[in-house]
Design a protein around this motif. Structure first.
Motif, PDB file in Angstrom:
ATOM      1  N   GLY A 174     -32.315 -16.349   8.594  1.00 33.61           N
ATOM      2  CA  GLY A 174     -33.452 -16.625   7.731  1.00 33.61           C
ATOM      3  C   GLY A 174     -34.395 -15.456   7.558  1.00 33.61           C
ATOM      4  O   GLY A 174     -35.411 -15.574   6.865  1.00 33.61           O
ATOM      5  N   GLY A 175     -34.079 -14.333   8.216  1.00 29.16           N
ATOM      6  CA  GLY A 175     -34.883 -13.128   8.023  1.00 29.16           C
ATOM      7  C   GLY A 175     -36.101 -13.028   8.905  1.00 29.16           C
ATOM      8  O   GLY A 175     -37.106 -12.421   8.518  1.00 29.16           O
ATOM      9  N   ALA A 176     -36.034 -13.567  10.108  1.00 27.30           N
ATOM     10  CA  ALA A 176     -37.161 -13.497  11.038  1.00 27.30           C
ATOM     11  C   ALA A 176     -37.493 -12.053  11.394  1.00 27.30           C
ATOM     12  O   ALA A 176     -36.655 -11.150  11.267  1.00 27.30           O
ATOM     13  N   ASP A 177     -38.709 -11.839  11.862  1.00 25.11           N
ATOM     14  CA  ASP A 177     -39.105 -10.524  12.364  1.00 25.11           C
ATOM     15  C   ASP A 177     -38.279 -10.185  13.604  1.00 25.11           C
ATOM     16  O   ASP A 177     -38.029 -11.051  14.445  1.00 25.11           O
ATOM     17  N   VAL A 178     -37.863  -8.918  13.710  1.00 26.77           N
ATOM     18  CA  VAL A 178     -37.007  -8.526  14.825  1.00 26.77           C
ATOM     19  C   VAL A 178     -37.711  -8.660  16.167  1.00 26.77           C
ATOM     20  O   VAL A 178     -37.042  -8.801  17.205  1.00 26.77           O
ATOM     21  N   HIS A 179     -39.039  -8.617  16.191  1.00 25.99           N
ATOM     22  CA  HIS A 179     -39.747  -8.781  17.452  1.00 25.99           C
ATOM     23  C   HIS A 179     -39.668 -10.217  17.956  1.00 25.99           C
ATOM     24  O   HIS A 179     -39.815 -10.479  19.144  1.00 25.99           O
ATOM     25  N   ALA A 199     -21.155 -25.563  16.532  1.00 27.33           N
ATOM     26  CA  ALA A 199     -22.372 -25.912  17.272  1.00 27.33           C
ATOM     27  C   ALA A 199     -23.462 -24.880  17.041  1.00 27.33           C
ATOM     28  O   ALA A 199     -24.634 -25.217  16.855  1.00 27.33           O
ATOM     29  N   ALA A 200     -23.104 -23.602  17.056  1.00 34.98           N
ATOM     30  CA  ALA A 200     -24.095 -22.552  16.824  1.00 34.98           C
ATOM     31  C   ALA A 200     -24.557 -22.523  15.368  1.00 34.98           C
ATOM     32  O   ALA A 200     -25.691 -22.146  15.081  1.00 34.98           O
ATOM     33  N   ALA A 201     -23.694 -22.920  14.467  1.00 37.05           N
ATOM     34  CA  ALA A 201     -24.079 -22.956  13.060  1.00 37.05           C
ATOM     35  C   ALA A 201     -25.146 -24.009  12.800  1.00 37.05           C
ATOM     36  O   ALA A 201     -25.965 -23.853  11.893  1.00 37.05           O
ATOM     37  N   GLY A 202     -25.140 -25.085  13.577  1.00 33.79           N
ATOM     38  CA  GLY A 202     -26.134 -26.133  13.394  1.00 33.79           C
ATOM     39  C   GLY A 202     -25.884 -26.922  12.125  1.00 33.79           C
ATOM     40  O   GLY A 202     -24.786 -26.936  11.565  1.00 33.79           O
ATOM     41  N   LYS A 258     -27.487 -21.852  20.760  1.00 31.13           N
ATOM     42  CA  LYS A 258     -27.678 -20.661  19.915  1.00 31.13           C
ATOM     43  C   LYS A 258     -28.139 -21.013  18.501  1.00 31.13           C
ATOM     44  O   LYS A 258     -28.548 -20.119  17.746  1.00 31.13           O
ATOM     45  N   ALA A 259     -28.041 -22.281  18.112  1.00 29.43           N
ATOM     46  CA  ALA A 259     -28.299 -22.661  16.718  1.00 29.43           C
ATOM     47  C   ALA A 259     -29.679 -22.247  16.219  1.00 29.43           C
ATOM     48  O   ALA A 259     -29.793 -21.720  15.105  1.00 29.43           O
ATOM     49  N   PRO A 260     -30.773 -22.470  16.984  1.00 27.46           N
ATOM     50  CA  PRO A 260     -32.073 -22.039  16.465  1.00 27.46           C
ATOM     51  C   PRO A 260     -32.148 -20.538  16.214  1.00 27.46           C
ATOM     52  O   PRO A 260     -32.732 -20.096  15.215  1.00 27.46           O
ATOM     53  N   ALA A 261     -31.558 -19.740  17.105  1.00 29.05           N
ATOM     54  CA  ALA A 261     -31.593 -18.285  16.926  1.00 29.05           C
ATOM     55  C   ALA A 261     -30.737 -17.850  15.746  1.00 29.05           C
ATOM     56  O   ALA A 261     -31.100 -16.926  15.016  1.00 29.05           O
ATOM     57  N   VAL A 262     -29.583 -18.498  15.553  1.00 27.41           N
ATOM     58  CA  VAL A 262     -28.750 -18.183  14.389  1.00 27.41           C
ATOM     59  C   VAL A 262     -29.526 -18.443  13.107  1.00 27.41           C
ATOM     60  O   VAL A 262     -29.580 -17.600  12.202  1.00 27.41           O
ATOM     61  N   ALA A 263     -30.154 -19.607  13.025  1.00 23.05           N
ATOM     62  CA  ALA A 263     -30.925 -19.949  11.834  1.00 23.05           C
ATOM     63  C   ALA A 263     -32.084 -18.985  11.628  1.00 23.05           C
ATOM     64  O   ALA A 263     -32.372 -18.566  10.500  1.00 23.05           O
TER      65      ALA A 263
END
Length: 261
Positions: free
Chosen positions: A220-225, A245-248, A211-216
Motif C-alpha cells: 500500500g506504499g507505507a513509509d519505510v520507517h 495466509a500472508a496475502a490476507g 505477515k498479512a498486515p505487513a504485506v498489505a
C-alpha cells in the motif's frame, strides 16, 4: 519503486507450495541469466520460508542444469555470531543447499564475517563492503545482483532493516552494523537500502497469517520507517511471492501461483 520497474504479486496456497515454487522460479532465472551473462550473482535470505526454499532447490530435478561454477552467492543480512552457529543464515543455507552442490566453488560463497572473524558488526560490515566492491562493475559499490531474495518479518522488516532503526537512513555505504535489533540476536550485519536497490530482480518471500498486515502495508506504499519492506524494488522486476495466509483478504495486483515464470 523506480520508474519502469515491474511489480507483481503471486499468491500460492501455503508455505510448502511457496517454497517449492520459489525453488523452481530460481532455477529458471539462473538458467536464463547464464544464457546472457556470467557470472550470476544471487543474494540469499534466511527465515523459515527462505531456508525451506533453499532445501527445495537442493532436491529440485533441474538443480544440476545450473552451472554453479558461474554463480556467486551473497547474503542480505547476517546474525553477528561465531562461524558455524546454528542461528547464522550462512550455517542454515549450507545445511539446506550449499553442502549439496559439489560444483559450487568455495570462493563463490561470500559469507558475512562472523563474530570470531571480526571484532564488531561494523568491522564485519566494512569487510563485506570491500568484498562486494571486488566483484562489482567499474565505479559500483556492489554487483548488479541478478536475484535478491528477501524474507519479511511480521513488523515489515527486510534484511536487518527494522522499523524505526537507524539503519534505515544509512546512505553512501552498501553495508551497516546493527545494534539493538528487536529480534534476537541484537547484533547483526545488513545490506543497506542502496545495496538492495542494485538488484535487477528483488523477490520478497512471505508466508503466514501474521505477515498479512505487513504485506498489505508494504504494497500500500507505507513509509519505510514504518514498514521497511515498502522501500525495496528491483531495477527490472519486483516480485512478491506470498502464501494465501500472508496475502490476507485483499492484495493489490495479486495473481495466482502459476509456475516458475
Amino acid at each position: 519503486m523506480t520508474a519502469g520497474t515491474r511489480r507483481r504479486v503471486v499468491v500460492h496456497p501455503d508455505g510448502g507450495v511457496l517454497a517449492e515454487a520459489v525453488a523452481s522460479r530460481l532455477v529458471t532465472e539462473l538458467l536464463d541469466a547464464q544464457s546472457v551473462r556470467r557470472p550470476v550473482h544471487v543474494v540469499l535470505t534466511g527465515g523459515t520460508v527462505g531456508i525451506a526454499s533453499l532445501a527445495a532447490l537442493a532436491r529440485h530435478p533441474a538443480r544440476d542444469a545450473v552451472d554453479w561454477t558461474g554463480v556467486h552467492l551473497w547474503w542480505g543480512d547476517e546474525r553477528f555470531l561465531p562461524a558455524g552457529d546454528g542461528d547464522r543464515n550462512e550455517t542454515q543455507a549450507r545445511d539446506a543447499l550449499l553442502d549439496h552442490l559439489p560444483q559450487l566453488p568455495p570462493a563463490n560463497v561470500h559469507a558475512m564475517p562472523s563474530a570470531d572473524a571480526a571484532p564488531t558488526p561494523e568491522d564485519s560490515a566494512t569487510a563485506y563492503a570491500a568484498e562486494l566492491a571486488r566483484h562489482a562493475g567499474d565505479g559500483a559499490a556492489v554487483p548488479a545482483f541478478d536475484v535478491l531474495l528477501l524474507g519479511m518479518g511480521p513488523d515489515g522488516h527486510v534484511a536487518s532493516l527494522f522499523p524505526g532503526h537507524p539503519g534505515l537512513d544509512v546512505t553512501g555505504v552498501p553495508t551497516a552494523g546493527v545494534h539493538g535489533s528487536p529480534k534476537p540476536p541484537p547484533e547483526r550485519v545488513t545490506l543497506t537500502f542502496e545495496a538492495l536497490a542494485a538488484a535487477r530482480q528483488v523477490w520478497v518471500v512471505a508466508a503466514g497469517e501474521e505477515k498479512a498486515p505487513a504485506v498489505a502495508s508494504a504494497l500500500g506504499g507505507a513509509d519505510v520507517h514504518e514498514t521497511p519492506a515498502a522501500g525495496v524494488a528491483g531495477t527490472e522486476r519486483t516480485l512478491w511471492l506470498v502464501d494465501a495466509a500472508a496475502a490476507g483478504d485483499s492484495v493489490p495486483g495479486s495473481g495466482s501461483g502459476d509456475g516458475p515464470r
